[in-house]
Write an enzyme that holds these catalytic residues in place. Structure first.
Site, PDB file in Angstrom:
ATOM      1  N   GLN A  12     -57.818  16.698   4.818  1.00  0.00           N
ATOM      2  CA  GLN A  12     -56.700  17.081   4.239  1.00  0.00           C
ATOM      3  C   GLN A  12     -56.823  17.233   2.608  1.00  0.00           C
ATOM      4  O   GLN A  12     -57.011  16.207   2.130  1.00  0.00           O
ATOM      5  CB  GLN A  12     -55.419  16.202   4.661  1.00  0.00           C
ATOM      6  CG  GLN A  12     -54.967  16.677   6.153  1.00  0.00           C
ATOM      7  CD  GLN A  12     -53.646  16.445   6.456  1.00  0.00           C
ATOM      8  OE1 GLN A  12     -53.542  15.693   7.479  1.00  0.00           O
ATOM      9  NE2 GLN A  12     -52.540  16.289   5.699  1.00  0.00           N
ATOM     10  N   SER A  93     -61.661  11.381   7.120  1.00  0.00           N
ATOM     11  CA  SER A  93     -60.618  11.582   7.614  1.00  0.00           C
ATOM     12  C   SER A  93     -60.469  12.569   8.849  1.00  0.00           C
ATOM     13  O   SER A  93     -61.265  12.559   9.652  1.00  0.00           O
ATOM     14  CB  SER A  93     -59.370  11.516   6.662  1.00  0.00           C
ATOM     15  OG  SER A  93     -58.203  11.337   7.218  1.00  0.00           O
ATOM     16  N   LEU A  94     -59.893  13.572   8.557  1.00  0.00           N
ATOM     17  CA  LEU A  94     -59.710  14.633   9.528  1.00  0.00           C
ATOM     18  C   LEU A  94     -61.049  15.179   9.769  1.00  0.00           C
ATOM     19  O   LEU A  94     -61.433  15.658  10.692  1.00  0.00           O
ATOM     20  CB  LEU A  94     -58.773  15.842   9.113  1.00  0.00           C
ATOM     21  CG  LEU A  94     -59.171  16.867   9.652  1.00  0.00           C
ATOM     22  CD1 LEU A  94     -58.504  16.940  11.244  1.00  0.00           C
ATOM     23  CD2 LEU A  94     -58.388  18.015   8.789  1.00  0.00           C
ATOM     24  N   ARG A 118     -52.583  14.944  16.466  1.00  0.00           N
ATOM     25  CA  ARG A 118     -52.701  13.721  15.525  1.00  0.00           C
ATOM     26  C   ARG A 118     -51.755  14.106  14.273  1.00  0.00           C
ATOM     27  O   ARG A 118     -51.057  13.192  13.590  1.00  0.00           O
ATOM     28  CB  ARG A 118     -54.381  13.865  15.078  1.00  0.00           C
ATOM     29  CG  ARG A 118     -54.652  12.853  14.162  1.00  0.00           C
ATOM     30  CD  ARG A 118     -56.160  12.937  13.785  1.00  0.00           C
ATOM     31  NE  ARG A 118     -56.676  11.860  12.731  1.00  0.00           N
ATOM     32  CZ  ARG A 118     -56.782  12.251  11.466  1.00  0.00           C
ATOM     33  NH1 ARG A 118     -56.336  13.382  10.924  1.00  0.00           N
ATOM     34  NH2 ARG A 118     -57.141  11.047  10.721  1.00  0.00           N
ATOM     35  N   HIS A 204     -53.397   6.478   6.819  1.00  0.00           N
ATOM     36  CA  HIS A 204     -54.413   5.309   6.688  1.00  0.00           C
ATOM     37  C   HIS A 204     -53.967   3.890   6.666  1.00  0.00           C
ATOM     38  O   HIS A 204     -54.610   2.912   6.365  1.00  0.00           O
ATOM     39  CB  HIS A 204     -55.764   5.816   6.009  1.00  0.00           C
ATOM     40  CG  HIS A 204     -56.569   6.895   6.493  1.00  0.00           C
ATOM     41  ND1 HIS A 204     -56.982   6.827   7.874  1.00  0.00           N
ATOM     42  CD2 HIS A 204     -56.557   8.060   6.393  1.00  0.00           C
ATOM     43  CE1 HIS A 204     -57.474   8.068   7.944  1.00  0.00           C
ATOM     44  NE2 HIS A 204     -57.290   8.878   7.165  1.00  0.00           N
ATOM     45  N   GLN A 253     -59.263   4.610  13.326  1.00  0.00           N
ATOM     46  CA  GLN A 253     -59.210   5.255  12.027  1.00  0.00           C
ATOM     47  C   GLN A 253     -57.957   5.677  11.476  1.00  0.00           C
ATOM     48  O   GLN A 253     -57.777   5.860  10.189  1.00  0.00           O
ATOM     49  CB  GLN A 253     -60.191   6.466  12.245  1.00  0.00           C
ATOM     50  CG  GLN A 253     -60.360   7.242  10.989  1.00  0.00           C
ATOM     51  CD  GLN A 253     -60.240   8.665  11.021  1.00  0.00           C
ATOM     52  OE1 GLN A 253     -59.120   9.195  11.325  1.00  0.00           O
ATOM     53  NE2 GLN A 253     -61.260   9.585  10.738  1.00  0.00           N
TER      54      GLN A 253
END
Length: 312
Positions: A12, A93-94, A118, A204, A253
């Site tokens: 992102q 991440s993503l 998500r 996170h 995660q």
């Protein structure tokens, strides 16, 4: 498979209206990927990406499918153009979901629906306005962590270092008041800059644990295969071939720090010296240069760059 080549998939922040416009026109693979994703999602994803409202695209539940589809589309175009198969993949991440999709762990249709959920889970885990994130520049990882721990203890709130992006660049997140209070404390500890990020949720951090629990239920219903290409995971900077363990890592995660510096280090230790950022923008290439300017990085968003990189 080219042993010195690794692919990186952005997360992102790389999204923008108009991304991949030229690639969409130039490559059938890109058009087909967006059509597949649109059918799975039940709305015209390309219309949103190409001519939609930025405020809508920036909503997490739309951002995540858009960026994942962009990465998968460019991956397919790369392979069709004769590009070499990399020896390993990693995503921020993503981007880890994008990497796993390209490695064959799940289909594009399943992947876009998974990351849509998500995104929804992450956005609703903490009410808007109660969480925040900030980028810290020019301070060691250890000093960032120690300062966060001290401020969190003083305020009895959550404040954690969540993205270890490169040496001297760490993102912190948590309760909005704690992030605001940490700005002065981090500067006193030696940070050159502390910049609030335009997000409305503390990604996170441990505050995302409920989102992980909900994501686990969705993952249980998705068909997953062992990766055809090794993928380095954010949580531990290691690869994994067991599907059950991959599911567990994806759940973890969402509420665990992104160890991006370690992920790139793992790729480099495995022999990678040439990198390709497979997705919109050049964020990860910029981080790569901060780590080691000797490492090469190509980009795939523009058709000429993709064609040139594929035949290099």
């Amino acid at each position: 498979m080219q042993q010195d080549l690794a692919f990186l998939f952005p997360g992102q922040g790389s999204q923008r209206i108009g991304m991949l416009a030229d690639a969409h026109e130039a490559f059938a693979d890109v058009r087909e990927a967006f059509s597949e994703a649109s059918e799975a999602l039940g709305y015209d994803l390309w219309a949103l990406v190409s001519a939609g409202e930025a405020d809508t695209l920036n909503l997490t539940e739309y951002t995540q499918p858009a960026l994942l589809t962009a990465s998968v589309a460019l991956w397919r175009a790369w392979l069709s153009a004769g590009g070499a198969m990399p020896s390993a993949l990693a995503g921020h991440s993503l981007g880890e979901f994008s990497a796993l999709c390209c490695a064959g762990v799940f289909s594009l249709a399943d992947a876009v629906c998974l990351v849509r959920e998500r995104g929804r889970f992450m956005q609703t885990a903490v009410p808007v306005g109660e969480g925040a994130m900030a980028a810290v520049i020019g301070l060691s990882d250890e000093d960032v962590v120690a300062t966060c721990d001290r401020v969190a203890a003083q305020r009895s709130e959550v404040l954690q270092a969540v993205n270890f992006n490169s040496p001297g660049q760490v993102v912190v997140a948590g309760h909005a008041g704690a992030v605001e209070a940490a700005e002065e404390a981090l500067k006193e500890a030696g940070a050159k800059r502390v910049m609030p990020l335009p997000v409305s949720a503390p990604f996170h951090t441990s505050l995302m644990t409920p989102a992980g629990e909900r994501l686990s239920e969705v993952l249980d219903g998705i068909d997953m295969q062992a990766p055809a290409i090794p993928v380095v995971h954010n949580v531990n900077a290691r690869t994994e071939s067991d599907v059950a363990e991959i599911r567990a890592l994806l759940v973890k995660q969402i509420a665990a720090p992104v160890l991006w510096t370690d992920c790139v280090g793992a790729l480099r230790d495995a022999g990678a010296s040439q990198f390709v950022e497979c997705g919109a923008g050049k964020v990860l290439g910029g981080l790569l240069k901060r780590m080691d300017r000797s490492l090469g990085c190509a980009y795939l968003e523009q058709p000429d760059d993709l064609r040139a990189a594929a035949v290099a």
